[in-house]
Write an enzyme that holds these catalytic residues in place. Structure first.
Site, PDB file in Angstrom:
ATOM      1  N   LYS A 111     105.387  80.890  18.026  1.00  0.00           N
ATOM      2  CA  LYS A 111     105.359  80.213  19.199  1.00  0.00           C
ATOM      3  C   LYS A 111     106.206  78.655  19.056  1.00  0.00           C
ATOM      4  O   LYS A 111     106.262  78.007  20.233  1.00  0.00           O
ATOM      5  CB  LYS A 111     103.722  79.502  18.785  1.00  0.00           C
ATOM      6  CG  LYS A 111     102.812  80.565  19.043  1.00  0.00           C
ATOM      7  CD  LYS A 111     101.222  80.397  19.092  1.00  0.00           C
ATOM      8  CE  LYS A 111     100.474  81.409  19.520  1.00  0.00           C
ATOM      9  NZ  LYS A 111      99.994  82.305  18.366  1.00  0.00           N
TER      10      LYS A 111
HETATM   11  C1  LIG Z   1      99.594  83.719  18.644  1.00  0.00           C
HETATM   12  C2  LIG Z   1      99.872  84.746  17.647  1.00  0.00           C
HETATM   13  C3  LIG Z   1      99.710  86.144  17.803  1.00  0.00           C
HETATM   14  C4  LIG Z   1      99.154  86.571  19.395  1.00  0.00           C
HETATM   15  O1  LIG Z   1     100.252  86.402  20.340  1.00  0.00           O
HETATM   16  P1  LIG Z   1      99.889  86.506  21.933  1.00  0.00           P
HETATM   17  O2  LIG Z   1     100.973  86.023  22.724  1.00  0.00           O
HETATM   18  O3  LIG Z   1      98.637  85.755  22.035  1.00  0.00           O
HETATM   19  O4  LIG Z   1      99.503  87.919  22.113  1.00  0.00           O
HETATM   20  C5  LIG Z   1     100.364  86.947  16.987  1.00  0.00           C
HETATM   21  N1  LIG Z   1     100.700  86.506  15.674  1.00  0.00           N
HETATM   22  C6  LIG Z   1     101.004  85.218  15.324  1.00  0.00           C
HETATM   23  C7  LIG Z   1     101.066  85.046  14.018  1.00  0.00           C
HETATM   24  C8  LIG Z   1     100.322  84.304  16.284  1.00  0.00           C
HETATM   25  O5  LIG Z   1     100.575  82.989  15.984  1.00  0.00           O
END
Ligand SMILES: *Cc1c(COP(=O)(O)O)cnc(C)c1O
Length: 494
Positions: A111
């Protein structure tokens, strides 16, 4: 290029879409037309570094932002030492998949790619749309978004940020990352309930017009850093393009050869970015959607019925513990041929009954583009251990879910196309689960366990996590969802 709501024909500029986050009709913004990257454009990207590639991709999506402006933002967001020089490295495992490491940023999860950039995009969007107010970013998090958003927005002029995480629903390290966040403009609350409760609480604040108007009067503009904001999604498209370029450059893909992509999925943002890259012309084959025990997406992609009326499980991959996958709305918009009325129908049914069913035309397109599968915690732990034994590569639990489902997919189909697995978090963020998977008993406090994992895996603890040990806890309040709005108002006007 304008942006259009998935639920009405409301059209706005890119800057307005980012400034608003969610459309006032409850819909999500989506580009009216998609840019095209042909073979020549992709070849040109091969010779560039990550920042160069990201600027190219973003400039095609963000009309009204100059290339100079975007270069400046991207350069600062992904600068060393926040990110390493290799921003999104692809690790090719012998005889196996290619791991796209998206966790080398400041909070050790993918993210960071979006949330280090979003403060620049958002403050610029507010300037471009003439907003005078302080932007108030409200975030519901299942663990990783909260910290990534706090790190991105801390002390950014003209912004304040408030994060809600589910009480007891994150890993210890994730919680410590959030509650020790520094910065004058930050606030963190635990919310009783699970992630969906927190997300619904935030959505309720956004759609409460009277509240929005009252805050505006006080000089605050509510905005979102969740992946419903287009400014979160656009930066994610770039790393799939970049991974393709890296694989081409090292000869792992022939010209025009497609790569499959496997993504551990929760809110459907990351995998949607991969699908958008495909729609823009990136040679992508199957999109493999991997879920944990909260397998609402596996069922949906298999049957066409989205049913959130089911138990919610806390798992070892908490960032995927989600029953309402918000970004699926954008996919449905595309697959219905951009039919607002049908999308609104599904979303109204979801809000009312917790369930909707898509028709055969949509189901056929889903089947053609997506494969899916799920892994529970014991399969995930097995996978961490077996991948480590076979290849020496240490996965975090989210990545391991995708790895497992990738292997299920190959076993079921025999499709041996080169595959990129999105590695979404550092294994150190989930040290307890990873240690247990490796057959070690976690010992001592969180920080001793980080060292224990480091010794077991022969890798250093990421500095961003090691340094948490010395940081004081700043936030400890727990709210019930009904109090979220009042808590926000009190914090803003204190
Ligand atoms: C947020 C997250 C996900 C899921 O991603 P999405 O875009 O919500 O599908 C998977 N793995 C990790 C480590 C995350 O932080």
């Amino acid at each position: 290029m304008e942006y259009i709501s998935t639920r009405s024909d409301r059209r706005v500029s890119a800057a307005q879409a980012i400034a608003e986050g969610l459309s006032p009709d409850g819909g999500l913004y989506f580009p009216e037309t998609l840019p095209v990257f042909d073979g020549e454009a992709l070849s040109a990207l091969e010779g560039m570094d990550y920042a160069g590639r990201a600027v190219e991709v973003l400039s095609r999506f963000l009309d009204g932002f100059s290339r100079e402006e975007l270069s400046d933002y991207v350069g600062r967001a992904y600068a060393v030492p926040k990110f390493p020089k290799e921003t999104a490295p692809v690790v090719s495992l012998a005889g196996g998949p290619h791991i796209l490491e998206l966790f080398r940023g400041p909070t050790c999860a993918f993210k960071d790619f979006a949330l280090q950039l979003l403060p620049f995009l958002l403050t610029a969007s507010l300037r471009k749309t003439g907003a005078q107010e302080t932007a108030v970013i409200l975030v519901a998090t299942s663990g990783d978004t909260g910290k990534a958003a706090l790190d991105g927005f801390a002390n950014v002029d003209g912004t304040k940020i408030c994060v809600f995480y589910p009480d007891g629903g994150t890993s210890d390290i994730q919680r410590l990352q959030m509650v020790t966040q520094t910065g004058e403009n930050v606030m963190v609350f635990a919310a009783a309930g699970n992630f969906d409760d927190a997300q619904n609480g935030v959505k309720a604040i956004f759609t409460d017009r009277a509240f929005g108007a009252a805050m505006k009067e006080k000089g605050f503009l509510l905005s979102s850093a969740n992946s419903i904001n287009w400014g979160r999604l656009a930066p994610q498209i770039a790393y799939y393009v970049s991974a393709y370029c890296d694989l081409r450059a090292r000869g792992a893909l022939a010209e025009g050869q497609k790569m499959n992509v496997a993504v551990p999925t929760g809110n459907f943002g990351n995998i949607l970015a991969a699908y958008l890259a495909k729609l823009c012309g990136l040679p992508v084959g199957k999109l493999i959607c991997a879920s944990n025990r909260n397998n609402v997406l596996t069922d949906f992609l298999t049957t066409g019925v989205y049913d959130r009326n089911r138990p919610f499980y806390q798992t070892a991959s908490p960032s995927m513990d989600i029953l309402i996958s918000s970004n699926l709305e954008r996919l449905l918009y595309l697959l219905t041929g951009r039919n607002h009325a049908r999308v609104k129908g599904y979303m109204d049914a979801l809000a009312r009954d917790g369930v909707y069913t898509v028709e055969e035309d949509v189901r056929g397109k889903l089947r053609a583009e997506f494969a899916c599968g799920c892994a529970d915690d014991s399969q995930t732990a097995e996978e961490i251990k077996s991948v480590y034994k076979r290849t020496g590569y240490l996965c975090d639990p989210h990545t391991a879910v995708a790895y497992r489902v990738y292997e299920q997919y190959i076993a079921a189909t025999g499709d041996m196309a080169p595959t990129v697995i999105a590695a979404t978090a550092s294994p150190f963020k989930f040290a307890d689960s990873v240690l247990a998977a490796l057959g070690k008993t976690p010992e001592g406090d969180h920080f001793q366990r980080l060292k224990q994992l480091s010794a077991a895996a022969g890798q250093p603890v990421p500095e961003a996590l090691a340094s948490l040990a010395n940081r004081p806890i700043r936030f400890s309040r727990v709210l019930v969802p009904g109090d979220m709005k009042n808590a926000v108002a009190a914090w803003l006007t204190e």
